[in-house]
Scaffold this motif. Structure first.
Motif, mmCIF file in Angstrom:
data_model
loop_
_atom_site.group_PDB
_atom_site.id
_atom_site.type_symbol
_atom_site.label_atom_id
_atom_site.label_comp_id
_atom_site.label_asym_id
_atom_site.label_seq_id
_atom_site.Cartn_x
_atom_site.Cartn_y
_atom_site.Cartn_z
ATOM 1 N N ARG A 331 49.228 37.387 45.753
ATOM 2 C CA ARG A 331 50.462 37.167 46.542
ATOM 3 C C ARG A 331 51.060 35.781 46.302
ATOM 4 N N ALA A 332 50.570 35.119 45.311
ATOM 5 C CA ALA A 332 51.059 33.774 44.936
ATOM 6 C C ALA A 332 50.990 32.802 46.113
ATOM 7 N N ARG A 333 49.954 32.932 46.961
ATOM 8 C CA ARG A 333 49.820 31.998 48.096
ATOM 9 C C ARG A 333 49.062 30.749 47.686
ATOM 10 N N LEU A 334 48.214 30.885 46.688
ATOM 11 C CA LEU A 334 47.509 29.696 46.194
ATOM 12 C C LEU A 334 47.494 29.724 44.675
ATOM 13 N N SER A 335 47.306 28.531 44.113
ATOM 14 C CA SER A 335 47.304 28.473 42.646
ATOM 15 C C SER A 335 46.100 27.676 42.168
ATOM 16 N N ALA A 336 45.743 27.885 40.914
ATOM 17 C CA ALA A 336 44.641 27.132 40.294
ATOM 18 C C ALA A 336 45.095 26.719 38.902
ATOM 19 N N GLU A 337 44.466 25.642 38.423
ATOM 20 C CA GLU A 337 44.860 25.127 37.107
ATOM 21 C C GLU A 337 43.871 25.599 36.043
ATOM 22 N N VAL A 338 44.434 26.025 34.898
ATOM 23 C CA VAL A 338 43.584 26.427 33.768
ATOM 24 C C VAL A 338 43.113 25.168 33.048
ATOM 25 N N THR A 370 41.199 40.686 37.667
ATOM 26 C CA THR A 370 42.242 41.370 38.439
ATOM 27 C C THR A 370 42.775 40.493 39.572
ATOM 28 N N PHE A 371 42.000 39.448 39.976
ATOM 29 C CA PHE A 371 42.448 38.590 41.075
ATOM 30 C C PHE A 371 43.496 37.572 40.607
ATOM 31 N N TRP A 372 43.235 36.910 39.484
ATOM 32 C CA TRP A 372 44.136 35.841 39.038
ATOM 33 C C TRP A 372 45.312 36.410 38.252
ATOM 34 N N HIS A 373 46.505 35.837 38.500
ATOM 35 C CA HIS A 373 47.736 36.308 37.864
ATOM 36 C C HIS A 373 48.455 35.128 37.197
ATOM 37 N N TYR A 374 49.189 35.430 36.165
ATOM 38 C CA TYR A 374 50.030 34.414 35.532
ATOM 39 C C TYR A 374 51.490 34.844 35.696
ATOM 40 N N LYS A 379 57.888 37.626 37.209
ATOM 41 C CA LYS A 379 56.870 38.608 37.632
ATOM 42 C C LYS A 379 55.466 38.035 37.524
ATOM 43 N N LEU A 380 54.599 38.463 38.464
ATOM 44 C CA LEU A 380 53.176 38.094 38.370
ATOM 45 C C LEU A 380 52.432 39.204 37.637
ATOM 46 N N GLN A 381 51.614 38.832 36.677
ATOM 47 C CA GLN A 381 50.826 39.824 35.912
ATOM 48 C C GLN A 381 49.352 39.442 36.004
ATOM 49 N N PRO A 382 48.453 40.419 36.200
ATOM 50 C CA PRO A 382 47.028 40.070 36.195
ATOM 51 C C PRO A 382 46.593 39.583 34.809
ATOM 52 N N ILE A 383 45.682 38.624 34.784
ATOM 53 C CA ILE A 383 45.258 38.093 33.483
ATOM 54 C C ILE A 383 44.515 39.159 32.665
ATOM 55 N N ASP A 384 44.153 40.272 33.315
ATOM 56 C CA ASP A 384 43.516 41.374 32.583
ATOM 57 C C ASP A 384 44.424 41.891 31.463
ATOM 58 N N THR A 385 45.747 41.797 31.658
ATOM 59 C CA THR A 385 46.663 42.278 30.605
ATOM 60 C C THR A 385 46.522 41.402 29.343
#
Ligand SMILES: C[S@@+](CC[C@H](N)C(=O)[O-])C[C@H]1O[C@@H](n2cnc3c(N)ncnc32)[C@H](O)[C@@H]1O
Length: 407
Positions: A331-338, A370-374, A379-385
């Protein structure tokens, strides 16, 4: 309607004038003519008693067994329809008769033990039965060391009514699916079954019609060639769900060869065992007429679990995400840095995509893919893609087919 040269009719004591005579099995393989040892050979019918025939097969050589054993119906009298006194075409054949439950149990345990011996360590068995025998089959399976995976209800769309009106309509049969051992890594094409079921997880209650119409094999007199021919739809689902192309499927109670016919069509190898020569002939003729589907037509949805492993660090290494890029929760409520080493950082904490995903949610485990999105544009996409793309880039899987729009 499929016509085959079915077993010759034998006369039975008339219980009703209108009672149709059911075709009777032609001949049974004599006891002394034991099945030859055809170790390792597939796509054939072993004619003879199943326990003996199973003994002639090498151990650990079979991937899947489908068994439709005698029901032990214990019918004493002919069942007549109340409206016209015609005889109900049920199962009263010699192969279904046992003198006692003890005799049935002894037989059941003998063939189930042999089945377990011939199964590969990761093999599995399906056993089908009705209320008459399925509980005895279940106990025997557990006692012999099989590991229960599911019981499946085959709900019949068109069951035979309860003519006497003294019980509920018996509208289902039960299938037990068990692996050889508790630790067996049995085949289950989960994704294929889900796709088959319009992207909903396949449930354990299956609505499938009984075998009728053109699929039902008939003898020269136009009667059923076999009283308990199973629908191909049932075997289609079982074989598709629990085997891979090229696997060996064995059926120790082959009857009309439904298992062999479906296995051949789906590009699996098969072995059938049938004691009755008449039924074995019918099964052989039926399977000879089946065409094997092209290999591409029987490819199932690849399992996600079986997909080649790609660590998150590879996504960074391939430049699909740059160090310093931001990832978000769904839900883009929090972010993390790669980070350059393939870890993520959030408010002073750092860890793998899975560990940090669990930590920020206060959970013990998390699937980071499936939890983290870019962000892909807005649009937000799961990093699984990205992982799917990475597998293709690395040549670990064939490229996904492109859909070409019709002109
Ligand atoms: C319930 S029917 C199986 C029908 C089959 N699934 C089909 O679709 O046609 C059981 C079959 O097992 C056979 N049979 C019974 N006892 C057997 C034994 N000891 N060894 C081999 N075959 C046996 C019978 O002749 C019968 O054809």
């Amino acid at each position: 309607m499929v016509m085959v040269n079915g077993p010759r009719k034998t006369t039975r004591p008339a219980t009703s004038r209108s009672a149709p005579q059911r075709a009777k099995p032609k001949r049974t393989t004599p006891q002394h003519k034991s099945p030859q040892n055809r170790a390792g050979k597939t796509n054939q019918i072993l004619r003879g008693d199943c326990v003996e025939a199973l003994r002639s097969l090498p151990g650990q050589s079979i991937d899947l067994i489908f068994a439709d054993p005698p029901y032990n119906l214990q019918l004493e009298n002919d069942l007549l329809r109340p409206n016209n006194n015609s005889r109900v075409d049920g199962v009263d054949d010699e192969w279904d008769k046992f003198s006692s439950f003890e005799e049935y149990d002894r037989f059941t345990r003998a063939w189930l033990a042999e089945c377990r011996r011939v199964l590969k360590p990761d093999g599995a068995i399906w056993v089908i039965g009705s209320y008459h025998n399925v509980f005895r089959l279940g106990t025997a399976l557990q006692d012999l060391g099989y590991w229960m995976l599911n019981d499946v209800i085959w709900r019949k769309t068109n069951p035979m009514p309860n003519f006497r009106g003294r019980r509920f309509t018996n509208a289902h049969e039960t299938l037990i699916w068990a692996s050889r051992d508790q630790k067996s890594r049995y085949t289950f094409n989960y994704e294929a079954m889900k796709a088959f079921n319009d992207d909903l997880q396949m449930r354990s209650d299956w609505l499938i019609p009984i075998c009728s119409g053109g699929e039902r094999l008939k003898n020269d007199q136009g009667s059923k060639a076999h009283p308990t021919q199973k629908p191909e739809g049932l075997l289609h689902r079982i074989i598709l769900a629990t085997t891979k192309p090229g696997d060996v499927v064995l059926d120790p109670f082959f009857g009309t060869g439904t298992t062999g016919a479906v296995a051949k069509r789906l590009g699996r190898k098969w072995i059938g065992i049938e004691r009755d020569e008449g039924y074995a002939d019918i099964a052989q003729a039926r399977i000879d007429g089946v065409k094997k589907l092209p290999a591409s037509a029987v490819q199932t949805m690849p399992s996600k679990r079986a997909a080649p492993k790609v660590p998150f660090g590879t996504i960074v290494e391939l430049g699909m995400l740059q160090p310093g890029a931001k990832l978000y929760d769904p839900r883009a409520r929090l972010s993390a840095e790669v980070r350059a080493d393939g870890t993520l950082a959030h408010k002073g904490a750092q860890g793998s995509i899975h560990r940090l995903g669990a930590q920020v949610q206060g959970k013990t485990a998390c699937n980071g893919w499936t939890f983290w999105h870019y962000k892909d544009g807005k649009k937000l996409q799961p990093i699984d893609t990205l992982r799917i793309e990475a597998r293709e880039q690395l040549g670990l899987v064939p490229p996904a087919p492109t859909l070409i729009a019709a002109e």
